[in-house]
Design a protein around this motif. Sequence first.
Motif, PDB file in Angstrom:
ATOM      1  N   MET A   1       0.843  -1.179   0.000  1.00  0.00           N
ATOM      2  CA  MET A   1       0.000   0.000   0.000  1.00  0.00           C
ATOM      3  C   MET A   1       0.890   1.245   0.000  1.00  0.00           C
ATOM      4  SD  MET A   1      -2.775   1.365   2.786  1.00  0.00           S
ATOM      5  CE  MET A   1      -4.053   0.223   2.336  1.00  0.00           C
ATOM      6  N   THR A   2       0.511   2.216  -0.787  1.00  0.00           N
ATOM      7  CA  THR A   2       1.248   3.463  -0.881  1.00  0.00           C
ATOM      8  C   THR A   2       0.840   4.399   0.243  1.00  0.00           C
ATOM      9  OG1 THR A   2       1.295   3.224  -3.265  1.00  0.00           O
ATOM     10  CG2 THR A   2       1.761   5.406  -2.392  1.00  0.00           C
ATOM     11  N   THR A   3       1.804   5.038   0.866  1.00  0.00           N
ATOM     12  CA  THR A   3       1.517   5.990   1.926  1.00  0.00           C
ATOM     13  C   THR A   3       1.280   7.365   1.315  1.00  0.00           C
ATOM     14  OG1 THR A   3       2.916   4.759   3.443  1.00  0.00           O
ATOM     15  CG2 THR A   3       2.393   7.019   4.050  1.00  0.00           C
ATOM     16  N   VAL A   4       0.213   8.021   1.746  1.00  0.00           N
ATOM     17  CA  VAL A   4      -0.131   9.348   1.250  1.00  0.00           C
ATOM     18  C   VAL A   4       0.511  10.394   2.145  1.00  0.00           C
ATOM     19  CG1 VAL A   4      -2.040  10.945   0.852  1.00  0.00           C
ATOM     20  CG2 VAL A   4      -2.294   8.539   0.269  1.00  0.00           C
ATOM     21  N   ASP A   5       1.171  11.346   1.556  1.00  0.00           N
ATOM     22  CA  ASP A   5       1.754  12.461   2.300  1.00  0.00           C
ATOM     23  C   ASP A   5       0.664  13.527   2.443  1.00  0.00           C
ATOM     24  OD1 ASP A   5       3.138  14.591   3.355  1.00  0.00           O
ATOM     25  OD2 ASP A   5       4.793  14.469   1.927  1.00  0.00           O
ATOM     26  N   VAL A   6       0.036  13.571   3.604  1.00  0.00           N
ATOM     27  CA  VAL A   6      -1.124  14.446   3.812  1.00  0.00           C
ATOM     28  C   VAL A   6      -0.785  15.925   3.729  1.00  0.00           C
ATOM     29  CG1 VAL A   6      -2.401  12.745   5.139  1.00  0.00           C
ATOM     30  CG2 VAL A   6      -0.926  14.362   6.329  1.00  0.00           C
TER      31      VAL A   6
END
Length: 100
Positions: free
Chosen positions: A1-6
Motif C-alpha cells: 500500500m502506498t503511503t499518502v503524504d497528507v
Amino acid sequence: MTTVDVRHFLEFDLNTLVTFLVVYQEGGVSKAAKRLNVTQPAVSNVLGKLRVRFGDPLFVPCGRSVRPTSKADMLAQELAPALFILQVLIAGACEDEERP
C-alpha cells in the motif's frame, strides 16, 4: 500500500480539481458554473487559485468559450481517471450506506 503524504492535501481543496475538470469538459466557465450549480464568479475564483498553484493560465478565452493550455490538457488527462476512481468509490460507499 502506498503511503499518502497528507501535507499536500491540508492546504488544498480537492473540489477545485473537480471544478477545473468540469470547465475543461464544458469548454466554458458559465457552462461549468451551471453544471456545478454555482455562480460564474465562483468558478472564476477557483480558476484563479489554480492558475497560481500550477503557474499556468490553464484556459485561454476563445470567443464565448475557453481553450485549454497544454498544461491544462496534461492535468485533465491525469485527473480524469483519478477522479473517476474516486467517484466509483464514493458512489459505492453511498450505496452501501443505503442498504439495511
